[in-house]
Design a protein around this motif. Structure first.
Motif, short mmCIF file in Angstrom:
data_model
loop_
_atom_site.label_atom_id
_atom_site.label_comp_id
_atom_site.label_asym_id
_atom_site.label_seq_id
_atom_site.Cartn_x
_atom_site.Cartn_y
_atom_site.Cartn_z
N THR A 297 37.79 36.38 31.18
CA THR A 297 36.91 37.30 31.90
C THR A 297 37.69 37.86 33.08
N HIS A 298 37.46 39.14 33.35
CA HIS A 298 38.13 39.83 34.44
C HIS A 298 37.06 40.34 35.39
N ASP A 299 37.32 40.27 36.69
CA ASP A 299 36.31 40.68 37.68
C ASP A 299 35.90 42.15 37.54
N ARG A 300 36.81 42.99 37.09
CA ARG A 300 36.51 44.42 36.98
C ARG A 300 36.18 44.85 35.55
N HIS A 301 36.93 44.34 34.56
CA HIS A 301 36.81 44.81 33.18
C HIS A 301 35.82 44.00 32.34
N GLY A 302 35.47 42.80 32.75
CA GLY A 302 34.51 41.98 32.01
C GLY A 302 35.17 41.05 31.02
N LEU A 303 34.51 40.80 29.88
CA LEU A 303 35.01 39.89 28.86
C LEU A 303 36.08 40.54 28.01
N GLY A 304 37.09 39.74 27.63
CA GLY A 304 38.15 40.27 26.80
C GLY A 304 38.86 39.17 26.04
N SER A 305 39.81 39.58 25.21
CA SER A 305 40.58 38.66 24.38
C SER A 305 42.06 38.99 24.55
N ILE A 306 42.90 37.97 24.70
CA ILE A 306 44.33 38.16 24.90
C ILE A 306 44.97 38.59 23.59
N VAL A 307 45.73 39.69 23.65
CA VAL A 307 46.40 40.24 22.49
C VAL A 307 47.86 39.83 22.46
N ARG A 308 48.51 39.80 23.65
CA ARG A 308 49.95 39.52 23.71
C ARG A 308 50.28 38.90 25.06
N ILE B 21 49.99 39.38 30.77
CA ILE B 21 49.22 39.23 29.54
C ILE B 21 48.56 40.58 29.25
N HIS B 22 48.44 40.89 27.97
CA HIS B 22 47.80 42.12 27.53
C HIS B 22 46.46 41.73 26.94
N VAL B 23 45.39 42.25 27.54
CA VAL B 23 44.04 41.84 27.18
C VAL B 23 43.28 43.03 26.65
N ARG B 24 42.56 42.81 25.53
CA ARG B 24 41.73 43.87 24.96
C ARG B 24 40.31 43.70 25.49
N PHE B 25 39.85 44.74 26.18
CA PHE B 25 38.48 44.82 26.69
C PHE B 25 37.79 45.94 25.92
N GLY B 26 37.07 45.59 24.88
CA GLY B 26 36.42 46.61 24.05
C GLY B 26 37.48 47.43 23.32
N VAL C 244 44.53 46.27 28.49
CA VAL C 244 45.00 46.30 29.87
C VAL C 244 46.05 45.22 30.07
N SER C 245 47.13 45.55 30.78
CA SER C 245 48.15 44.58 31.13
C SER C 245 47.82 43.99 32.49
N VAL C 246 47.73 42.66 32.55
CA VAL C 246 47.33 41.97 33.77
C VAL C 246 48.36 40.90 34.09
N ALA C 247 48.70 40.73 35.36
CA ALA C 247 49.61 39.67 35.78
C ALA C 247 48.93 38.31 35.61
N MET C 248 49.68 37.32 35.12
CA MET C 248 49.11 35.98 34.93
C MET C 248 48.66 35.37 36.25
N SER C 249 49.34 35.72 37.33
CA SER C 249 49.02 35.14 38.63
C SER C 249 47.87 35.85 39.33
N SER C 250 47.27 36.83 38.67
CA SER C 250 46.17 37.58 39.27
C SER C 250 44.97 36.66 39.48
N SER C 251 44.32 36.80 40.63
CA SER C 251 43.15 35.97 40.91
C SER C 251 41.90 36.54 40.28
N LYS C 252 42.00 37.71 39.64
CA LYS C 252 40.84 38.36 39.04
C LYS C 252 40.61 37.99 37.58
N ILE C 253 41.55 37.28 36.96
CA ILE C 253 41.41 36.92 35.54
C ILE C 253 41.19 35.41 35.43
#
Length: 73
Positions: free
Chosen positions: A35-46, A52-57, A61-70
């Motif tokens: 879950t991401h604070d802005r994008h909602g629920l998702g699944s890791i693709v790569r 990490i690359h996460v599919r939200f619908g 979106v590419s997100v840093a692993m160290s991000s506090s939002k995921i």
């Protein structure tokens, strides 16, 4: 002569000031649900390096692993 380096100050256990906390980075794997604070629920693709690359619908979106939002579910 080399310039002098300042000595590190020791952190005393009874100090009223906290030592800087090291963030805990969870292990992410492909197909994990997140879950991401802005994008909602998702699944890791790569997983590549520190991102990490996460599919939200329909969007990926590419997100840093160290991000506090995921957060893993």
């Amino acid at each position: 002569m080399r310039p002098r380096q300042p000595a590190k100050k020791p952190h005393l256990p009874n100090s009223p000031f906290r030592a800087a906390e090291v963030p805990v980075i969870p292990d992410f794997a492909v197909n994990d649900r997140v879950t991401h604070d802005r994008h909602g629920l998702g699944s890791i693709v790569r997983v590549t390096g520190d991102r990490i690359h996460v599919r939200f619908g329909e969007n990926t979106v590419s997100v840093a692993m160290s991000s506090s939002k995921i957060h893993p579910l």
